[in-house]
Design a protein around this motif. Structure first.
Motif, PDB file in Angstrom:
ATOM      1  N   MET A  90       0.830  -1.204   0.000  1.00 47.11           N
ATOM      2  CA  MET A  90       0.000   0.000   0.000  1.00 47.11           C
ATOM      3  C   MET A  90       0.867   1.256   0.000  1.00 47.11           C
ATOM      4  O   MET A  90       0.571   2.238  -0.691  1.00 47.11           O
ATOM      5  CB  MET A  90      -0.933  -0.005   1.207  1.00 47.11           C
ATOM      6  CG  MET A  90      -2.012  -1.086   1.163  1.00 47.11           C
ATOM      7  SD  MET A  90      -3.164  -0.884  -0.224  1.00 47.11           S
ATOM      8  CE  MET A  90      -4.046   0.574   0.292  1.00 47.11           C
ATOM      9  N   GLU A  91       1.973   1.217   0.750  1.00 49.80           N
ATOM     10  CA  GLU A  91       2.895   2.355   0.761  1.00 49.80           C
ATOM     11  C   GLU A  91       3.502   2.556  -0.626  1.00 49.80           C
ATOM     12  O   GLU A  91       3.625   3.681  -1.113  1.00 49.80           O
ATOM     13  CB  GLU A  91       3.993   2.122   1.794  1.00 49.80           C
ATOM     14  CG  GLU A  91       4.979   3.280   1.924  1.00 49.80           C
ATOM     15  CD  GLU A  91       6.030   3.035   2.982  1.00 49.80           C
ATOM     16  OE1 GLU A  91       7.024   3.792   3.022  1.00 49.80           O
ATOM     17  OE2 GLU A  91       5.877   2.077   3.781  1.00 49.80           O
ATOM     18  N   PHE A  92       3.872   1.448  -1.265  1.00 55.74           N
ATOM     19  CA  PHE A  92       4.439   1.500  -2.617  1.00 55.74           C
ATOM     20  C   PHE A  92       3.426   2.098  -3.599  1.00 55.74           C
ATOM     21  O   PHE A  92       3.766   2.960  -4.423  1.00 55.74           O
ATOM     22  CB  PHE A  92       4.837   0.086  -3.042  1.00 55.74           C
ATOM     23  CG  PHE A  92       5.375  -0.020  -4.439  1.00 55.74           C
ATOM     24  CD1 PHE A  92       6.703   0.240  -4.707  1.00 55.74           C
ATOM     25  CD2 PHE A  92       4.547  -0.386  -5.494  1.00 55.74           C
ATOM     26  CE1 PHE A  92       7.207   0.142  -5.999  1.00 55.74           C
ATOM     27  CE2 PHE A  92       5.036  -0.483  -6.786  1.00 55.74           C
ATOM     28  CZ  PHE A  92       6.370  -0.221  -7.039  1.00 55.74           C
ATOM     29  N   LEU A  93       2.173   1.653  -3.520  1.00 54.98           N
ATOM     30  CA  LEU A  93       1.143   2.147  -4.433  1.00 54.98           C
ATOM     31  C   LEU A  93       0.834   3.617  -4.186  1.00 54.98           C
ATOM     32  O   LEU A  93       0.574   4.372  -5.124  1.00 54.98           O
ATOM     33  CB  LEU A  93      -0.134   1.303  -4.294  1.00 54.98           C
ATOM     34  CG  LEU A  93      -0.017  -0.161  -4.736  1.00 54.98           C
ATOM     35  CD1 LEU A  93      -1.327  -0.902  -4.492  1.00 54.98           C
ATOM     36  CD2 LEU A  93       0.368  -0.249  -6.209  1.00 54.98           C
ATOM     37  N   ASP A  94       0.865   4.026  -2.936  1.00 57.13           N
ATOM     38  CA  ASP A  94       0.641   5.443  -2.630  1.00 57.13           C
ATOM     39  C   ASP A  94       1.758   6.303  -3.231  1.00 57.13           C
ATOM     40  O   ASP A  94       1.511   7.388  -3.771  1.00 57.13           O
ATOM     41  CB  ASP A  94       0.575   5.659  -1.116  1.00 57.13           C
ATOM     42  CG  ASP A  94      -0.849   5.543  -0.593  1.00 57.13           C
ATOM     43  OD1 ASP A  94      -1.785   5.920  -1.330  1.00 57.13           O
ATOM     44  OD2 ASP A  94      -1.025   5.073   0.539  1.00 57.13           O
ATOM     45  N   GLU A  95       2.996   5.826  -3.116  1.00 58.20           N
ATOM     46  CA  GLU A  95       4.116   6.572  -3.683  1.00 58.20           C
ATOM     47  C   GLU A  95       3.977   6.735  -5.196  1.00 58.20           C
ATOM     48  O   GLU A  95       4.390   7.744  -5.766  1.00 58.20           O
ATOM     49  CB  GLU A  95       5.434   5.852  -3.359  1.00 58.20           C
ATOM     50  CG  GLU A  95       5.836   5.944  -1.900  1.00 58.20           C
ATOM     51  CD  GLU A  95       7.086   5.142  -1.614  1.00 58.20           C
ATOM     52  OE1 GLU A  95       7.590   4.447  -2.552  1.00 58.20           O
ATOM     53  OE2 GLU A  95       7.580   5.180  -0.464  1.00 58.20           O
TER      54      GLU A  95
END
Length: 611
Positions: free
Chosen positions: A253-258
């Motif tokens: 989720m952090e990767f997708l937000d970035e």
């Protein structure tokens, strides 16, 4: 009854690689095989031979080593083989290939001609319909089921399309192209291969077919490859291992937000340009877009083609025109106009509402002859590919199939960007004939900002040329779910593989798709097993998709599938095996049990989008 199967020997595509220094595909050490769809055609012919006592001939065009493919076909049941073997055939494009094969087939007097849906190395599916046109017989493409009607004078077939399928009946002679489901993919035993080596292979040269050998090979080919370049994946390749489902999902989720995957303005397919004012047709002729409807609406791929045509037209000093066959719906005409069509050529007749190869071909070819457009662009859909190849065969035009882009070069020529060998390379294709013709994949281009204030200009086409079809439609069946059709416009896709275990396990997958507002996709194996409809299939033998976010669940990710997702913005993989090739095609992956990961992922997505 006499059956002919057209086959092609192809390299094992997954073993090829591109040499950047020499700018060519390296074939040395790469084994050859019979094109997989042609194997299905051979298996079907063998079944029909056993059931109906048919005579069965197999034919190929290729170098001397292609005779091994003929031996395999005879080991599977063919009575004899024909090999078009002559250096004069070298460099043939699809039109020149179809011309040579049709001349050889005409000598045989076959009732049923079988071709594979497409070849693994070029993926066009054009040769079959072009052969049918040159022989003056009807065609049925994408056939997944076939039976001979009692008495042996006709057949019934199931033809797959993007909405579902058609059940049709047709008298012999007829040409069909076969796809998944038509037969088991069988291979001969070693002793059958040894016995087949004693069967007859008739060799034919170009001079045996015609006194004019210039119609074959490079001389007879209206299209040629202008260049070739490799396609690098450019994927991040981050793989999360040895983490709890919660921790792994948190990292994803952090990767997708970035990457902005959840932002409202994150679309990777921004509008191309504004629609702009109406333009006039230039001396070179207009750029035409053959419109396609589905489910009562203009298909998004049609609007994408109009958008790209709108970008290219000023370079040529010309305009953009749409061709709409079968619907005089005012809303469709306004939609096409708003999205870039300066003129809509309309063939309005109730008997054209359902797509019909022969009727649509007659109308489109007559319109092309009358108006002489610069280019005719069609969607690379089931019907678009079917129609384009038949029209090209009738008019003797070069056709580039399944393009991923089009450009105007410095000499004012239409450069058609064609992927090959499973998408590992892209080759700009040029044509010596006008109009230029190309089919273009959905989800690749961008539509323009529509302007509904522009009043439509309609040119009505004569529909008397819409001759009665030799195919009788018994039934049209639409997929109950629209998800398969929505794949081409989907901004998010969740795909499943055989690793989910069965259709009864789709619940968590659908929950994740619902949380994302995503469409469902799948692999050939899942479609073959009947877990999901064929219209959901992605890959070489299915659809190509270009969503912003693609999530592969319990999906191995073989080459034949990943070629269909190369244009995706971000790819996330969830698989319990770190060795699965899907991780090499992904930006981010989780090694773990999908049953544990997917529910956590769905909850995280809901929380993120709700917040």
């Amino acid at each position: 009854m006499k059956i002919a199967v057209c086959i092609k020997q192809v390299p094992v595509v997954s073993m090829l690689h591109f040499d950047n220094e020499t700018r060519r595909m390296v074939r040395e050490g790469v084994p050859n095989e019979v094109n997989p769809y042609d194997v299905l055609g051979i298996s079907l012919a063998a079944r029909l031979k056993a059931e109906h006592g048919a005579e069965f001939v197999v034919i190929t065009m290729g170098p001397p080593q292609a005779s091994e493919a003929l031996v395999q076909a005879m080991a599977m049941g063919a009575d004899y083989a024909i090999h078009l073997n002559d250096r004069a055939f070298a460099g043939s494009d699809t039109l020149a290939t179809a011309r040579a094969l049709s001349l050889a087939l005409k000598r045989e007097g076959c009732d049923l001609i079988i071709c594979g849906r497409n070849s693994a190395d070029s993926e066009t599916g054009q040769v079959g319909p072009e052969i049918a046109e040159m022989l003056g017989i009807p065609q049925i493409t994408a056939v997944s089921k076939l039976d001979i009607v009692q008495g042996g004078s006709s057949l019934t077939a199931v033809r797959l399309n993007d909405e579902g399928h058609q059940e049709v009946q047709c008298d012999f002679p007829v040409l069909i192209s076969v796809t998944d489901g038509i037969a088991e993919e069988t291979y001969p035993r070693r002793e059958d291969m040894e016995e087949a080596r004693h069967k007859t292979i008739w060799e034919l040269t170009a001079a045996d077919l015609s006194g004019d050998t210039s119609q074959f090979g490079e001389n007879g080919s209206p299209t040629w490859v202008n260049d070739i370049f490799s396609v690098e994946s450019g994927r991040t390749g981050m793989v999360i291992r040895d983490a709890t489902p919660e921790d792994a999902v948190s990292q994803v989720m952090e990767f997708l937000d970035e990457r902005g995957a959840f932002d409202d303005d994150s679309s990777s397919r921004q509008r191309a340009t504004s629609r702009g004012p109406r333009a006039k047709r230039g001396d070179c002729g207009a750029i035409w877009v053959a419109a396609e409807n589905m489910g009562g609406s203009v298909r998004p791929v049609t609007l994408e083609l109009l958008g790209r045509a709108r970008e290219l037209a000023p370079t040529l000093g010309t305009n953009v025109e749409a061709v709409l066959i079968g619907s005089g719906d005012e809303s469709h005409i306004r939609e096409l106009t708003a999205h870039g069509a300066d003129v809509v050529h309309l063939a309005d007749s109730s008997r054209l509402e359902l797509y019909d190869t022969e009727a649509h071909t007659a109308i489109l070819t007559a319109a092309i002859r009358e108006h002489s457009p610069y280019a005719v662009l069609l969607p690379s859909t089931a019907n678009g590919r079917d129609l384009a190849a038949r029209v090209a065969g009738r008019l003797g035009l070069g056709l580039t199939g399944d393009c991923v882009g089009i450009e105007i070069d410095d000499e004012g020529r239409l450069s058609q960007l064609k992927p090959a060998f499973g998408g590992s390379i892209v080759a700009p294709i040029l044509s010596t004939t006008l109009p230029n013709m190309a089919t273009i994949r959905a989800g690749i281009l961008s539509s323009c900002e529509p302007d509904y204030s522009i009043e439509p200009v309609v040119n009505r086409l004569e529909t008397a040329d819409a001759i009665p079809s030799r195919l009788r439609v018994i039934q049209n069946v639409s997929d109950e779910s629209a998800e398969g059709a929505e794949l081409e416009r989907a901004t998010r896709v969740v795909s499943v593989g055989m690793g989910i275990g069965g259709p009864e396990n789709m619940g968590p997958i659908r929950e994740l798709a619902d949380a994302l507002g995503a469409s469902i996709g799948t692999t050939r194996d899942v479609a073959d097993a009947g877990w999901l409809p064929r219209q959901y299939q992605i890959g070489i033998s299915g659809k190509s998709v270009a969503p912003e976010l693609y999530i592969a669940v319990a999906l191995r990710g073989p080459f034949n599938h990943t070629v269909g997702i190369q244009r995706s913005g971000t790819i996330v993989a969830i698989n319990n095996s770190a060795r699965s090739p899907i991780f090499r095609a992904a930006d981010c992956g989780i090694v773990g049990d999908w049953r544990e990961v997917v529910p956590v992922f769905a909850r995280a997505v809901r929380q993120r989008l709700a917040g």
